[in-house]
Design an enzyme around this catalytic site. Structure first.
Site, PDB file in Angstrom:
ATOM      1  N   CYS A 282      -1.914   8.800   3.502  1.00 43.15           N
ATOM      2  CA  CYS A 282      -0.584   8.322   2.834  1.00 43.15           C
ATOM      3  C   CYS A 282      -0.888   7.020   2.814  1.00 43.15           C
ATOM      4  O   CYS A 282      -1.912   6.319   3.055  1.00 43.15           O
ATOM      5  CB  CYS A 282       0.673   8.968   3.578  1.00 43.15           C
ATOM      6  SG  CYS A 282       1.092   8.107   5.037  1.00 43.15           S
TER       7      CYS A 282
ATOM      8  N   ASN B 217      -0.012   5.379   6.876  1.00 41.33           N
ATOM      9  CA  ASN B 217      -0.351   6.100   8.121  1.00 41.33           C
ATOM     10  C   ASN B 217       0.667   5.868   9.098  1.00 41.33           C
ATOM     11  O   ASN B 217       0.431   6.079  10.100  1.00 41.33           O
ATOM     12  CB  ASN B 217      -1.678   5.733   8.345  1.00 41.33           C
ATOM     13  CG  ASN B 217      -2.268   6.682   9.686  1.00 41.33           C
ATOM     14  OD1 ASN B 217      -2.977   6.358  10.433  1.00 41.33           O
ATOM     15  ND2 ASN B 217      -2.185   7.813   9.310  1.00 41.33           N
TER      16      ASN B 217
ATOM     17  N   CYS C 158       4.100   7.732   8.436  1.00 38.36           N
ATOM     18  CA  CYS C 158       5.080   8.790   7.899  1.00 38.36           C
ATOM     19  C   CYS C 158       4.512  10.163   7.654  1.00 38.36           C
ATOM     20  O   CYS C 158       4.253  11.051   8.427  1.00 38.36           O
ATOM     21  CB  CYS C 158       6.017   8.439   6.770  1.00 38.36           C
ATOM     22  SG  CYS C 158       7.199   7.063   7.167  1.00 38.36           S
ATOM     23  N   ARG C 159       4.144  10.374   6.696  1.00 36.65           N
ATOM     24  CA  ARG C 159       3.534  11.692   6.108  1.00 36.65           C
ATOM     25  C   ARG C 159       2.302  12.126   6.516  1.00 36.65           C
ATOM     26  O   ARG C 159       1.975  13.349   7.034  1.00 36.65           O
ATOM     27  CB  ARG C 159       3.364  11.624   4.443  1.00 36.65           C
ATOM     28  CG  ARG C 159       4.550  11.516   3.651  1.00 36.65           C
ATOM     29  CD  ARG C 159       4.519  11.196   2.524  1.00 36.65           C
ATOM     30  NE  ARG C 159       3.951   9.878   2.078  1.00 36.65           N
ATOM     31  CZ  ARG C 159       3.577   9.443   0.972  1.00 36.65           C
ATOM     32  NH1 ARG C 159       3.592  10.301   0.131  1.00 36.65           N
ATOM     33  NH2 ARG C 159       3.067   8.407   0.820  1.00 36.65           N
ATOM     34  N   SER C 160       1.012  11.108   6.601  1.00 33.19           N
ATOM     35  CA  SER C 160      -0.283  11.663   7.048  1.00 33.19           C
ATOM     36  C   SER C 160      -0.398  12.073   8.520  1.00 33.19           C
ATOM     37  O   SER C 160      -0.689  12.880   8.983  1.00 33.19           O
ATOM     38  CB  SER C 160      -1.555  10.658   6.646  1.00 33.19           C
ATOM     39  OG  SER C 160      -1.048   9.380   7.248  1.00 33.19           O
TER      40      SER C 160
ATOM     41  N   ASP D 176       7.286   9.872  -0.230  1.00 31.14           N
ATOM     42  CA  ASP D 176       7.308   9.079   1.007  1.00 31.14           C
ATOM     43  C   ASP D 176       8.693   8.939   1.452  1.00 31.14           C
ATOM     44  O   ASP D 176       9.446   8.614   0.580  1.00 31.14           O
ATOM     45  CB  ASP D 176       6.687   7.603   0.470  1.00 31.14           C
ATOM     46  CG  ASP D 176       6.395   6.884   1.597  1.00 31.14           C
ATOM     47  OD1 ASP D 176       6.858   7.108   2.831  1.00 31.14           O
ATOM     48  OD2 ASP D 176       5.869   5.988   1.552  1.00 31.14           O
TER      49      ASP D 176
END
Length: 173
Positions: A17, A20, A22-24, A136
């Site tokens: 993401c 690095n 939140c999402r990943s 995001d």
């Protein structure tokens, strides 16, 4: 006497993401949980990274850690930045969260083989057919973090099933 090797090769997955945090790292934690629950964690290497350097060395966003903990997830990966040379060499699949991530990572590919490693998690959002990315949640609220986690869980579940089916020839529900 020749001993047959029935061990499967390790499949290396890298989730990407923007920063690095939140999402990943959430995808990293979710996929790690999923492979453990499927009893195939010995066959996977899972990591995550960000496109930019802004959060290198940081824990994931506090809100993502809190929302993940409510789902029993330990989202504690330390942020790192994507390294094109090393990461294209080390990983079989590089899984991005949105189209901007896809364009950023494919632009760093040094070959067509590298470019083919980059896949969109949204291609595996089978329970959310209207979703075209994992948005995001960083500038959003709790609802945005919950949506991101819902989408990532959906995508990881179906990505894992697709990989196992491809590697083993066995369909997984």
């Amino acid at each position: 006497m020749v001993k047959e090797n029935h061990e499967k090769r390790k499949i290396a997955l890298l989730f990407i993401c923007l920063g690095n945090i939140c999402r990943s790292p959430a995808a990293h934690a979710i996929m790690q949980r999923d492979v453990e629950e499927a009893g195939v964690s010995d066959r996977f290497l899972i990591d995550s990274a960000g496109i930019g350097p802004w959060h290198v060395g940081d824990l994931p966003d506090r809100r993502m850690r809190q929302h993940g903990a409510r789902r029993g997830l330990d989202i504690s990966h330390i942020a790192r930045q994507f390294n094109a040379k090393a990461d294209f060499r080390a990983f079989d699949r590089i899984v991005v969260m949105d189209e901007d991530n896809y364009l950023a990572i494919t632009s760093k590919a040094m070959s067509e083989a590298d470019r083919e490693k980059v896949i969109r998690l949204s291609d595996y959002l089978l329970d959310h057919p209207g979703a075209h990315s994992v948005p995001d949640p960083y500038y959003g609220n709790g609802t945005d973090f919950e949506l991101a986690l819902d989408l990532i869980e959906d995508g990881c579940r179906h990505l894992l099933a697709a990989i196992i089916e491809q590697e083993d020839g066995i369909a997984v529900d």
